[in-house]
Design a protein around this motif. Structure first.
Motif, PDB file in Angstrom:
ATOM      1  N   VAL A   1       0.686  -0.688  -0.166  1.00  0.00           N
ATOM      2  CA  VAL A   1       0.059   0.153   0.069  1.00  0.00           C
ATOM      3  C   VAL A   1       0.768   1.210   0.220  1.00  0.00           C
ATOM      4  O   VAL A   1       1.825   1.064   1.067  1.00  0.00           O
ATOM      5  CB  VAL A   1      -0.813   0.000   1.239  1.00  0.00           C
ATOM      6  CG1 VAL A   1      -1.836   1.223   1.149  1.00  0.00           C
ATOM      7  CG2 VAL A   1      -2.131  -0.810   0.946  1.00  0.00           C
ATOM      8  N   ALA A   2       0.827   2.296  -0.670  1.00  0.00           N
ATOM      9  CA  ALA A   2       1.233   3.737  -1.122  1.00  0.00           C
ATOM     10  C   ALA A   2       0.187   4.011  -0.507  1.00  0.00           C
ATOM     11  O   ALA A   2      -0.658   4.143  -0.903  1.00  0.00           O
ATOM     12  CB  ALA A   2       1.774   3.493  -1.930  1.00  0.00           C
TER      13      ALA A   2
ATOM     14  N   HIS B   1      -2.560   8.634  -7.658  1.00  0.00           N
ATOM     15  CA  HIS B   1      -1.855   6.943  -8.453  1.00  0.00           C
ATOM     16  C   HIS B   1      -1.623   6.823  -9.151  1.00  0.00           C
ATOM     17  O   HIS B   1      -0.896   5.854  -9.788  1.00  0.00           O
ATOM     18  CB  HIS B   1      -3.635   6.606  -8.553  1.00  0.00           C
ATOM     19  CG  HIS B   1      -3.934   7.051  -6.887  1.00  0.00           C
ATOM     20  ND1 HIS B   1      -4.439   5.242  -6.279  1.00  0.00           N
ATOM     21  CD2 HIS B   1      -5.650   6.860  -6.596  1.00  0.00           C
ATOM     22  CE1 HIS B   1      -4.448   5.091  -5.497  1.00  0.00           C
ATOM     23  NE2 HIS B   1      -5.541   6.661  -5.682  1.00  0.00           N
ATOM     24  N   GLN B   2      -1.376   8.048 -10.516  1.00  0.00           N
ATOM     25  CA  GLN B   2      -1.016   7.949 -11.682  1.00  0.00           C
ATOM     26  C   GLN B   2       0.615   6.941 -11.402  1.00  0.00           C
ATOM     27  O   GLN B   2       1.589   6.748 -11.879  1.00  0.00           O
ATOM     28  CB  GLN B   2      -0.565   9.076 -12.642  1.00  0.00           C
ATOM     29  CG  GLN B   2      -2.027   8.713 -13.570  1.00  0.00           C
ATOM     30  CD  GLN B   2      -2.648   9.754 -14.221  1.00  0.00           C
ATOM     31  OE1 GLN B   2      -1.920  10.722 -13.832  1.00  0.00           O
ATOM     32  NE2 GLN B   2      -3.454  10.044 -15.152  1.00  0.00           N
TER      33      GLN B   2
ATOM     34  N   PRO C   1       5.375   1.194  -9.759  1.00  0.00           N
ATOM     35  CA  PRO C   1       6.288   0.417  -8.370  1.00  0.00           C
ATOM     36  C   PRO C   1       5.339  -0.177  -7.363  1.00  0.00           C
ATOM     37  O   PRO C   1       6.158  -1.230  -7.389  1.00  0.00           O
ATOM     38  CB  PRO C   1       6.573   1.856  -8.081  1.00  0.00           C
ATOM     39  CG  PRO C   1       5.719   3.345  -8.623  1.00  0.00           C
ATOM     40  CD  PRO C   1       5.049   2.742  -9.734  1.00  0.00           C
ATOM     41  N   VAL C   2       4.051  -0.018  -7.363  1.00  0.00           N
ATOM     42  CA  VAL C   2       3.704  -0.721  -6.173  1.00  0.00           C
ATOM     43  C   VAL C   2       3.022  -2.264  -6.873  1.00  0.00           C
ATOM     44  O   VAL C   2       3.184  -3.334  -5.925  1.00  0.00           O
ATOM     45  CB  VAL C   2       2.508  -0.090  -6.173  1.00  0.00           C
ATOM     46  CG1 VAL C   2       1.113  -0.977  -5.094  1.00  0.00           C
ATOM     47  CG2 VAL C   2       2.322   1.759  -5.162  1.00  0.00           C
TER      48      VAL C   2
ATOM     49  N   LEU D   1       4.437  -7.926  -6.801  1.00  0.00           N
ATOM     50  CA  LEU D   1       5.562  -9.204  -7.674  1.00  0.00           C
ATOM     51  C   LEU D   1       6.616  -9.348  -7.113  1.00  0.00           C
ATOM     52  O   LEU D   1       6.515 -11.017  -6.866  1.00  0.00           O
ATOM     53  CB  LEU D   1       5.535  -8.597  -9.421  1.00  0.00           C
ATOM     54  CG  LEU D   1       4.414  -9.030  -9.916  1.00  0.00           C
ATOM     55  CD1 LEU D   1       4.624  -7.724 -10.798  1.00  0.00           C
ATOM     56  CD2 LEU D   1       3.434  -9.782 -10.165  1.00  0.00           C
ATOM     57  N   LYS D   2       7.274  -8.691  -6.888  1.00  0.00           N
ATOM     58  CA  LYS D   2       8.494  -9.256  -6.277  1.00  0.00           C
ATOM     59  C   LYS D   2       8.707  -9.306  -4.960  1.00  0.00           C
ATOM     60  O   LYS D   2       9.981 -10.633  -4.017  1.00  0.00           O
ATOM     61  CB  LYS D   2       9.923  -7.794  -5.415  1.00  0.00           C
ATOM     62  CG  LYS D   2      10.100  -7.708  -7.323  1.00  0.00           C
ATOM     63  CD  LYS D   2      11.129  -6.369  -7.048  1.00  0.00           C
ATOM     64  CE  LYS D   2      12.023  -5.803  -8.695  1.00  0.00           C
ATOM     65  NZ  LYS D   2      12.201  -4.846  -9.004  1.00  0.00           N
ATOM     66  N   GLN D   3       7.496  -9.111  -4.028  1.00  0.00           N
ATOM     67  CA  GLN D   3       7.649  -9.625  -2.778  1.00  0.00           C
ATOM     68  C   GLN D   3       6.923 -10.926  -2.379  1.00  0.00           C
ATOM     69  O   GLN D   3       7.536 -11.736  -1.635  1.00  0.00           O
ATOM     70  CB  GLN D   3       6.721  -8.636  -2.062  1.00  0.00           C
ATOM     71  CG  GLN D   3       7.741  -7.564  -1.045  1.00  0.00           C
ATOM     72  CD  GLN D   3       6.176  -6.914  -0.278  1.00  0.00           C
ATOM     73  OE1 GLN D   3       5.655  -7.272   0.198  1.00  0.00           O
ATOM     74  NE2 GLN D   3       7.037  -5.251   0.066  1.00  0.00           N
TER      75      GLN D   3
END
Length: 340
Positions: free
Chosen positions: A33-34, A54-55, A60-61, A66-68
């Motif tokens: 969450v950002a 949001h844009q 990055p979010v 995906l990485k986590q």
């Protein structure tokens, strides 16, 4: 990857939090969450600034999610996104991105109702958290919504009570603003209330028919009360902050619990689940637990991180819809107002 595992990317962008989550079936692998700090200086969410943020945040979010989760985008089975309700500009960012990515990866697209997702967050497979059995009553409380929902099944829900004016989150935030507390003020009222006397200052509860709520009268009562006291003693807020916060919180909780009691009695349902950002409030959680002893309720409170706006709840609805092959085509559009 084994064929029985379904990997869902959930995207949530209904207000001022950009969130992405990866679920393997109903298990959360990542939930990023950002939050947007920019709105604090304005004392509330500014829609134009929210959609711009949001844009900036969405790529990055999703990358982080995906990485986590330690998977590639090629492993995804489907993409679930918040279609509404929410701020139109914010919803458009999540909807457009979800459609583009689903099209590029040639995988199904699944739309999710944000309010249903708050309720279905209880069906995330989380250690130490049980899932409610149908039928149950859901008290969905957030900055924008206050509803009692009769839940017959995952996608068979009926709103039996809702606010006729302000949502409960607004009542907290606006009361906090009157007391000179920064935005968002709800959590601060909760903090100060811990060391205050909840019966120090009685506020009258509104009379509303049936199972509906009203909070605008309480907000006005708090305003007039504080103005009157400050006129007599300029240091009133500073000297009584804990007691005022505790009294406001006590009144709000009583309004909510009274309606829940009525709903439970009328429907004969004693299984109660709460969801939405305001369900993070410690006083509400405590009052629900007390309801188990007082009224024989069985209560369900989701894990703290699944109460506020998050993509894990979007992902679990995506998974439940995936099992039914309930997919959308690319003509789907975001909707600021949407019913169940």
């Amino acid at each position: 990857m084994s064929s029985q595992n379904v990997y869902i990317l959930g995207i949530e962008s209904s207000c001022d939090d950009t969130s992405a989550a990866i679920l393997c079936n109903d298990i959360v692998l990542s939930n990023v969450v950002a939050s947007q700090k920019i709105h604090e200086q304005y004392g509330g969410v500014v829609p134009e600034l929210a959609s711009r943020a949001h844009q900036q945040n969405i790529v990055p979010v999703i990358d982080q999610a995906l990485k986590q989760a330690n998977i590639n985008k090629s492993d995804l089975s489907a993409i679930a996104f918040t279609r509404g309700p929410g701020l139109m500009g914010s919803l458009l960012v999540g909807t457009s991105f979800a459609k583009s990515l689903a099209l590029a990866l040639e995988i199904p697209l699944i739309d999710v109702n944000h309010m249903q997702a708050h309720i279905l967050a209880h069906f995330i497979d989380e250690e130490g958290f049980d899932k409610p059995e149908f039928p149950f009553l859901s008290l969905t409380i957030s900055g924008g919504h206050t509803q009692i929902v009769k839940v017959h099944h995952h996608f068979d829900m009926e709103v039996i009570g809702e606010t006729i004016d302000d949502a409960v989150g607004e009542a907290f935030d606006k009361s906090a603003k009157i007391l000179g507390l920064p935005y968002p003020g709800g959590p601060l009222i909760d903090n100060y209330a811990q060391s205050g006397n909840p019966k120090a200052f009685p506020f009258t509860k509104p009379r509303v028919d049936g199972l509906n709520f009203s909070f605008s009268g309480l907000k006005t009562a708090v305003l007039y009360f504080v103005q009157k006291q400050v006129k007599e003693n300029p240091d009133f807020i500073k000297e009584n902050l804990e007691d005022v916060c505790a009294s406001i919180q006590y009144t709000i909780i009583n309004i909510l619990i009274d309606k829940l009691k009525k709903a439970s009695k009328e429907t004969g349902i004693k299984t109660i689940a709460i969801g939405g950002g305001v369900s993070a409030n410690s006083g509400i959680r405590k009052a629900l637990k007390e309801g188990e002893h007082k009224y024989g309720w069985k209560t369900f409170v989701p894990k703290f991180e699944y109460t506020t706006d998050n993509a894990a709840m979007i992902g679990v609805v995506g998974y439940l819809k995936y099992l039914k092959k309930d997919f959308n085509d690319m003509s789907i559009v975001a909707k600021a107002r949407i019913k169940f």
